[in-house]
Write a protein that holds these residues in place. Structure first.
Motif, short mmCIF file in Angstrom:
data_model
loop_
_atom_site.label_atom_id
_atom_site.label_comp_id
_atom_site.label_asym_id
_atom_site.label_seq_id
_atom_site.Cartn_x
_atom_site.Cartn_y
_atom_site.Cartn_z
N UNK A 178 0.80 -1.22 0.00
CA UNK A 178 0.00 0.00 0.00
C UNK A 178 0.84 1.28 0.00
N UNK A 179 1.73 1.40 0.95
CA UNK A 179 2.49 2.65 1.09
C UNK A 179 3.34 3.00 -0.13
N UNK A 180 4.03 2.04 -0.76
CA UNK A 180 4.83 2.40 -1.94
C UNK A 180 4.02 3.00 -3.08
N UNK A 181 2.71 2.71 -3.11
CA UNK A 181 1.86 3.22 -4.19
C UNK A 181 0.85 4.25 -3.69
N UNK A 182 0.98 4.65 -2.41
CA UNK A 182 0.10 5.66 -1.79
C UNK A 182 -1.37 5.25 -1.79
N UNK A 183 -1.62 3.94 -1.80
CA UNK A 183 -3.00 3.44 -1.73
C UNK A 183 -3.41 3.41 -0.26
N UNK A 184 -4.51 4.08 0.07
CA UNK A 184 -4.95 4.21 1.46
C UNK A 184 -6.33 3.57 1.63
N UNK A 237 -2.57 7.28 7.79
CA UNK A 237 -1.12 7.38 8.02
C UNK A 237 -0.36 7.36 6.70
N UNK A 238 -0.85 6.57 5.73
CA UNK A 238 -0.23 6.51 4.41
C UNK A 238 -0.34 7.87 3.72
N UNK A 239 -1.50 8.52 3.87
CA UNK A 239 -1.70 9.85 3.27
C UNK A 239 -0.73 10.85 3.88
N UNK A 240 -0.63 10.84 5.22
CA UNK A 240 0.28 11.77 5.91
C UNK A 240 1.72 11.47 5.52
N UNK A 241 2.07 10.19 5.41
CA UNK A 241 3.43 9.80 5.03
C UNK A 241 3.78 10.30 3.63
N UNK A 242 2.82 10.23 2.70
CA UNK A 242 3.08 10.70 1.33
C UNK A 242 3.28 12.21 1.27
N UNK A 243 2.73 12.92 2.27
CA UNK A 243 2.86 14.38 2.30
C UNK A 243 4.08 14.86 3.09
N UNK A 267 -11.42 8.93 -0.02
CA UNK A 267 -11.57 10.14 -0.85
C UNK A 267 -10.32 11.03 -0.73
N UNK A 268 -9.81 11.15 0.49
CA UNK A 268 -8.60 11.97 0.71
C UNK A 268 -7.41 11.42 -0.06
N UNK A 269 -7.33 10.10 -0.19
CA UNK A 269 -6.20 9.50 -0.91
C UNK A 269 -6.15 9.98 -2.36
N UNK A 270 -7.33 10.12 -2.97
CA UNK A 270 -7.40 10.62 -4.34
C UNK A 270 -7.11 12.10 -4.43
N UNK A 271 -7.57 12.86 -3.41
CA UNK A 271 -7.35 14.31 -3.41
C UNK A 271 -5.88 14.64 -3.20
N UNK A 272 -5.25 14.02 -2.21
CA UNK A 272 -3.86 14.31 -1.87
C UNK A 272 -2.91 13.93 -2.99
N UNK A 300 -8.44 2.77 -6.50
CA UNK A 300 -7.71 1.60 -6.00
C UNK A 300 -7.89 1.45 -4.49
N UNK A 301 -7.93 2.57 -3.79
CA UNK A 301 -8.14 2.54 -2.34
C UNK A 301 -9.51 1.98 -2.00
N UNK A 302 -10.52 2.39 -2.79
CA UNK A 302 -11.89 1.90 -2.57
C UNK A 302 -11.98 0.40 -2.83
N UNK A 303 -11.34 -0.06 -3.92
CA UNK A 303 -11.33 -1.48 -4.24
C UNK A 303 -10.64 -2.27 -3.11
N UNK A 304 -9.54 -1.73 -2.63
CA UNK A 304 -8.79 -2.40 -1.55
C UNK A 304 -9.64 -2.52 -0.29
N UNK A 305 -10.36 -1.45 0.06
CA UNK A 305 -11.21 -1.47 1.24
C UNK A 305 -12.28 -2.56 1.11
N UNK A 306 -12.86 -2.67 -0.06
CA UNK A 306 -13.90 -3.69 -0.30
C UNK A 306 -13.33 -5.10 -0.14
N UNK A 307 -12.17 -5.34 -0.75
CA UNK A 307 -11.55 -6.67 -0.68
C UNK A 307 -11.18 -7.01 0.77
N UNK A 308 -10.65 -6.04 1.48
CA UNK A 308 -10.25 -6.25 2.88
C UNK A 308 -11.45 -6.70 3.72
N UNK A 309 -12.57 -6.01 3.54
CA UNK A 309 -13.78 -6.36 4.30
C UNK A 309 -14.23 -7.78 3.98
#
Length: 295
Positions: free
Chosen positions: A40-46, A54-60, A175-180, A189-198
């Motif tokens: 996740x972190x290498x591709x900024x997917x949150x 934390x990934x969003x803050x780390x990318x910034x 949503x913030x992951x896309x904005x940042x 990709x973040x939304x897809x990941x959240x769905x798969x995780x659940x």
């Protein structure tokens, strides 16, 4: 053995927290750390949650994930302390500590470029994260994050349930992951990941044993139940029913079978009473005699 986790001391033995619980919690946190640092972190997917934020803050800012995770969870834990039971407090603080440590000591894995395909990284990370969270949830554990945030916000907005508040927080992070990142695809990709995780975590929690429930309405219920006992070695329960339109009394058979017995049972019932009425329902898990033991 006594462990003074919080002021005044909490006895793990007294709170019925076993070594297996602690080990499962650690393994779950380790798998989460792998997913975050390697995929996740290498591709900024949150994919939602405090770790996603934390990934969003780390990318910034470049601040390590483990520092952000600890910094955000400590105040949340303090605010939620009075809401949680002692047992939940212990599991929560252990979860926060384990996730922080595993994030710190697996940080070097972020330099290993497993794949440059963001979709593949998102799916792989989601599977690891889902399995890790599934292990943690199976012991009613938590790593803090949106779980605590949901409990806290529920006190201020009692009309909104904790799951809704948690889901809302996850959506905001996505949503913030896309904005940042200024890339709509990263948000997707973040939304897809959240769905798969659940979905993956649900499978781990509920198990793979998808049994089937048969509700059979037939005048030949005695013959059918006898055949079920003889052919499938399964029991059945007779329920008393009544037709709404006709007012006729009916005996209804309730039978739980494994997936491999579904076809056999349908053929068996058809041979005895082709005109019977059957409802087949999927069951995530069946516990008790003839199935898995109750844990």
């Amino acid at each position: 053995m006594y462990y003074n986790i919080l002021r005044g001391g909490i006895n793990l033995k007294k709170e019925n927290i076993t070594f297996l619980d602690v080990l499962t919690l650690f393994i779950g946190c380790f798998l989460m750390s792998l997913s975050l640092n390697m995929f996740f972190n290498p591709h900024s997917v949150a994919p939602g949650g405090i770790t996603g934020f934390a990934i969003i803050v780390n990318s910034m800012t470049g601040i390590p994930l483990w520092v952000i995770n600890l910094t955000l969870n400590i105040p949340l834990f303090i605010l939620a302390y009075k809401i949680l039971s002692k047992k939940d407090c212990v599991k929560t603080i252990l979860g926060i500590i384990f996730l922080t440590l595993t994030l710190k000591y697996t940080i070097g894995l972020s330099e290993i470029h497993v794949t440059d395909d963001v979709l593949l990284a998102s799916i792989s990370g989601s599977i690891l994260m889902g399995v890790g969270l599934g292990f943690i949830f199976r012991i009613n554990g938590t790593t803090g994050g949106t779980d605590l945030l949901g409990l806290i916000l529920n006190r201020f907005f009692p009309s909104l349930s904790v799951p809704i508040l948690m889901g809302s927080a996850d959506c905001i992070v996505v949503i913030l992951s896309g904005i940042v990142t200024k890339e709509i695809e990263i948000g997707l990709y973040s939304a897809i990941s959240l769905y798969i995780i659940v979905k993956i975590s649900d499978i781990i929690i509920e198990g793979f044993n998808n049994s089937k429930s048969f509700t059979i309405i037939s005048d030949k219920y005695k013959e059918i139940s006898s055949s079920i006992l003889e052919e499938l070695d399964r029991g059945a329960t007779i329920l008393k029913g009544e037709g709404v339109y006709t007012g006729n009394k009916k005996n209804v058979l309730l039978v739980i079978v494994s997936r491999r017995q579904v076809v056999t049972l349908k053929k068996l019932v058809k041979e005895i009473d082709p005109n019977c009425f059957i409802i087949i329902t999927s069951i995530n898990e069946a516990l008790g005699n003839g199935f898995k033991s109750i844990e």
